[in-house]
Design an enzyme around this catalytic site. Structure first.
Site, mmCIF file in Angstrom:
data_model
loop_
_atom_site.group_PDB
_atom_site.id
_atom_site.type_symbol
_atom_site.label_atom_id
_atom_site.label_comp_id
_atom_site.label_asym_id
_atom_site.label_seq_id
_atom_site.Cartn_x
_atom_site.Cartn_y
_atom_site.Cartn_z
ATOM 1 C CB THR A 1 -0.914 -0.032 1.239
ATOM 2 O OG1 THR A 1 -1.844 -1.092 1.061
ATOM 3 C CG2 THR A 1 -1.659 1.281 1.420
ATOM 4 C CG HIS B 1 -5.103 -8.498 1.803
ATOM 5 N ND1 HIS B 1 -4.530 -9.270 2.781
ATOM 6 C CD2 HIS B 1 -4.599 -7.239 1.983
ATOM 7 C CE1 HIS B 1 -3.717 -8.514 3.527
ATOM 8 N NE2 HIS B 1 -3.745 -7.286 3.056
ATOM 9 C CG ASN C 1 -1.004 -8.585 6.518
ATOM 10 O OD1 ASN C 1 -0.441 -9.611 6.851
ATOM 11 N ND2 ASN C 1 -0.562 -7.810 5.547
ATOM 12 C CE1 TYR D 1 -6.245 -3.865 7.109
ATOM 13 C CE2 TYR D 1 -4.540 -5.341 6.301
ATOM 14 C CZ TYR D 1 -4.930 -4.102 6.792
ATOM 15 O OH TYR D 1 -3.989 -3.112 6.961
ATOM 16 C CG ASN E 1 3.992 -17.226 11.586
ATOM 17 O OD1 ASN E 1 3.721 -16.582 10.576
ATOM 18 N ND2 ASN E 1 5.168 -17.170 12.154
#
Ligand SMILES: Cc1cc2nc3c(=O)[nH]c(=O)nc-3n(C[C@H](O)[C@H](O)[C@H](O)COP(=O)(O)O)c2cc1C
Length: 360
Positions: A25, A172, A175, A177, A228
């Site tokens: 990003t 995606h 992370n 989201y 992880n």
């Protein structure tokens, strides 16, 4: 023994080398989430990557809370991306769109509505907004009747990506989201068919992946996961059981590749002592595997040579080094990436990093 510079086939995607540009990003789009011409310059400079994975691209207004990030839910955005994909193709490259729903990690001042997630659990930390960082807001738990719409939104964004000239898409699922929030029991406290057991928590991921693969072809569908360690407040109590359920759900779909962002004990952008899950995934998932985080030429080559990975993705090294593949090949020194300019608008720290040839 494969090297980083050998060609590889990921589903329907042929890559001339195994160096992947990780999704990054960079916040150079407009406030209406439309790509700008400078983004075409940036990606064109990096077309030497075997594959480019674009920055996270919003699948809907609801899911896009990053100031000045781009979307793929309307015609103006599709047109804007066409400038980027044309530039990459003219330079001989290939580019996938990373399809992003930020779930509970958005601020209502950017999206115009209350964040959504699997459960009404507020993430720790701060959301980005046009007025600086603001504490995360409590999300609304998505209703069972809304979940088919989430999969359909990803599928439509995937169709839009192909219309915009992308070679494929990456879902995606990493992370912290939306998809990751459903996967991990720290953020998912649901008691319906989408919560509880690992098999239930994987359900949304499977449905989204099937919908996207149905829309654009499994061979043009990739996926990113981070299994992880905690990511932006999302964690799991039993990563190995979750990883097994994920591998078993993905195996029959036949996606182009799975990319794992794995945190390492000494990681420089997120660290964890939780063992990486790639060895276990490798045993139960026969598709191509791309690994990420904190790689250099040597460690990348080692994971290819051992058979753990088919490709390696590099994030920050691609920010500072548009010609990263050449530098890895020749051993040329790497420019550091300037973190203070990661999310600023404009060319500085974006398109002004020199290639070796230009520097000479
Ligand atoms: C500026 C910046 C932006 C990022 N944006 C994204 C993103 O949009 N999607 C994503 O999945 N990961 C994103 N990441 C994570 C990177 O893809 C990558 O996992 C991370 O930088 C670790 O890899 P590296 O050690 O090669 O940099 C971002 C990282 C950085 C530094």
């Amino acid at each position: 023994m494969p090297t980083l510079f050998d060609p590889i086939q990921y589903g329907a995607l042929s890559a001339p080398n195994r160096v992947v540009m990780a999704p990054l990003t960079r916040a150079r789009a407009t406030r209406a989430h439309v790509p700008t011409p400078i983004m075409a310059d940036y990606y064109r400079q990096r077309a030497g990557a075997g594959l480019i994975i674009s920055e996270g691209v919003g699948v809907s207004q609801q899911g896009m809370g990053w100031p000045h990030a781009a979307g793929l839910w309307n015609e103006e955005q599709v047109e804007g991306w066409r400038g980027v994909t044309d530039a990459v193709h003219q330079a001989g490259g290939r580019i996938l769109a990373q399809l992003w729903h930020m779930g509970r990690l958005v601020h209502s001042s950017v999206t115009g509505e209350q964040p959504v997630g699997p459960s009404a659990l507020t993430a720790p930390g701060h959301a980005h907004s046009y007025d600086g960082n603001k504490p995360y807001e409590q999300p609304r738990a998505l209703g069972l009747d809304e979940l088919p719409g989430i999969a359909a939104t990803f599928a439509q964004a995937a169709r839009n990506a192909i219309a915009a000239g992308f070679d494929g898409v990456q879902i995606h699922g990493a992370n912290g989201y939306l998809i990751d929030e459903f996967l991990r029991d720290g953020a998912n406290h649901r008691t319906d068919a989408y919560g509880g057991s690992p098999e239930n928590r994987v359900r949304l991921l499977r449905e989204v992946t099937q919908a996207v693969a149905g829309a654009v072809g499994a061979g043009r569908t990739a996926l990113r996961l981070s299994l992880n360690g905690a990511s932006q407040g999302t964690d799991d109590s039993d990563p190995a059981s979750l990883s097994l359920a994920v591998a078993q759900a993905l195996e029959p779909i036949g996606i182009a590749f799975l990319e794992l962002r794995e945190l390492k004990p000494g990681g420089t952008r997120g660290a964890s002592d939780v063992p990486r899950q790639s060895p276990l995934i490798r045993q139960h998932f026969s598709g191509k595997l791309v690994l990420n985080s904190d790689y250099d030429a040597q460690s990348a080559q080692a994971d290819l040579a051992s058979g753990l990975a088919d490709g390696i993705s590099f994030g920050r090294p691609f920010i500072g080094n548009p010609d990263l593949v050449d530098r890895l090949r020749t051993g040329a020194p790497l420019n550091p990436a300037r973190a203070d300019l990661f999310y600023t608008q404009g060319a500085e720290g974006y398109t002004d990093y020199p290639a070796v040839q230009a520097a000479a």
